[in-house]
Design a protein around this motif. Structure first.
Motif, PDB file in Angstrom:
ATOM      1  N   SER A 148       0.815  -1.224   0.000  1.00 51.25           N
ATOM      2  CA  SER A 148       0.000   0.000   0.000  1.00 51.25           C
ATOM      3  C   SER A 148       0.847   1.273   0.000  1.00 51.25           C
ATOM      4  O   SER A 148       0.306   2.365  -0.146  1.00 51.25           O
ATOM      5  N   ASN A 149       2.153   1.137   0.167  1.00 48.09           N
ATOM      6  CA  ASN A 149       2.999   2.332   0.173  1.00 48.09           C
ATOM      7  C   ASN A 149       3.962   2.413  -1.016  1.00 48.09           C
ATOM      8  O   ASN A 149       4.918   3.193  -1.005  1.00 48.09           O
ATOM      9  N   ASP A 158       4.094   7.814   1.641  1.00 47.42           N
ATOM     10  CA  ASP A 158       3.766   7.628   3.063  1.00 47.42           C
ATOM     11  C   ASP A 158       5.015   7.580   3.953  1.00 47.42           C
ATOM     12  O   ASP A 158       5.458   6.503   4.363  1.00 47.42           O
TER      13      ASP A 158
HETATM   14 MG    MG Z   1       0.326   3.895   3.884  1.00 54.43          MG
END
Ligand code: MG
Ligand code: ADP
Length: 330
Positions: free
Chosen positions: A214-215, A227
């Protein structure tokens, strides 16, 4: 936060928001009247830390790696942060269009490994031996305090302080969980960690701190990292562990995912025996169980969650054997 307040903060960066979408509390996708897209994010960090993060990332970005961070050459990137009426800090970064890498794609995972290694390389030049915001020396204490937390929960379960199914589950499996925690600490003692921590200037790298699918964002330009709230100085094994953990946890600890990440990383930088051991330390600690037991309400505190976490810890046992074999082969 209200639409008006978001607009006010964005205005501080000299841009106008004609559309805004709340991604989660404190994160907004902003679109300008010209159609340019940005991410507005609240950073819950002290100002000194935020300034350090900003300085490091601008340095890294200049040397090549793709990051979602401000570019001080652009008008909207001149200001490092804005402050809300409540006194919270917000950063504005470009919105990176693309897709999340998928752990099911070994090509994607390899790309993440490569991007992480390039980030570490570039970070070394940014740090120039400056080891402020370092967590290198804190591995024992972090593992130890997490273990103590687990121990406290086990003690509570012994007096049936939770619901009966939960108390019984923890009574039955507590010793196994603690064994994993002790194995992690024993691994740390025999890993070469002591000599690494004694030369933090030599071994410390700029760590993203929470790498995982997700990053990272993939698009036609390459692999972006986003992030950066957890940016800190650490041993690179810590970042490799985070990326491996976050990529494998929902995929039944399939080692081929980790292999692709490590293969990618090794295309850019060599890994030593101690690095592999240090990755194993964190993976062996029963972190998933710790998260279920902990008060951050990321997971519900139920027997089925505990069972899921325990299954995960057990899968990690054979995963670690495969990691050892991988280490021997390379
Ligand atoms: Mg994140
Ligand atoms: N600059 C950006 N470009 C594209 N997507 C972003 C950007 N910043 C955040 N996102 C999206 O929002 C999600 C949450 O943002 P992130 O900064 O990772 O916050 P969190 O602290 O919740 O992980 C990301 O996983 C990503 O999907």
């Amino acid at each position: 936060m209200s639409t008006t307040n978001v607009k006010k903060i964005v205005k501080q960066f000299g841009i106008k928001a004609s559309a805004q979408k709340r991604i989660r509390g404190g994160i907004y996708r902003i679109v300008t009247p010209e159609g340019r897209k940005f991410c507005l994010k609240r950073m819950t960090k002290q100002i000194a830390r935020l300034r350090w993060i900003d300085r490091m990332l601008m340095h890294v970005q200049r040397s090549g790696p793709l990051l979602a961070w401000r570019n001080p050459q652009n008008p909207e990137g001149r200001k490092p942060h804005a402050i809300s009426q409540k006194g919270e800090f917000f950063v504005l970064t470009p919105w990176i269009s693309g897709r999340e890498p998928s752990p099911l794609s070994l090509t994607d995972m390899r790309a993440c490994g490569i991007a992480l290694a390039r980030f570490h390389k570039a970070g070394q030049n940014a740090l120039k031996g400056d080891i402020s915001h370092s967590q290198i020396g804190m591995w024992y204490s972090t593992l130890h305090s997490r273990q103590q937390y687990i121990q406290k929960k086990i003690a509570k379960a012994k007096t049936n302080s939770f619901s009966l199914p939960i108390s019984r589950f923890i009574q039955r499996h507590g010793p196994e969980i603690l064994r994993y925690a002790n194995q992690a600490k024993a691994l740390l003692r025999s890993s070469g960690y002591e000599s690494y921590r004694q030369s933090p200037r030599k071994n410390g790298v700029l760590c993203h701190g929470d790498g995982g699918p997700s990053n990272f964002i993939l698009n036609e330009n390459g692999t972006y990292l986003i992030d950066f709230e957890t940016l800190h100085v650490d041993l690179r094994a810590y970042d490799l562990y985070r990326v491996i953990y976050n990529s494998c946890k929902d995929y039944r600890w399939d080692f081929s995912i980790a292999k692709a990440i490590l293969d990618g990383y090794r295309e850019v930088a060599k890994l030593k025996k101690t690095d592999y051991k240090l990755i194993r330390v964190w993976l062996r600690f029963p972190f998933t169980t710790y998260l279920v037991l902990s008060p951050f309400k990321r997971f519900p505190f139920t027997e089925s969650r505990l069972q899921w976490a325990l299954d995960s810890e057990r899968r990690i046992t054979s995963f670690l054997h495969k990691l050892e074999e991988y280490e021997t082969r390379h």
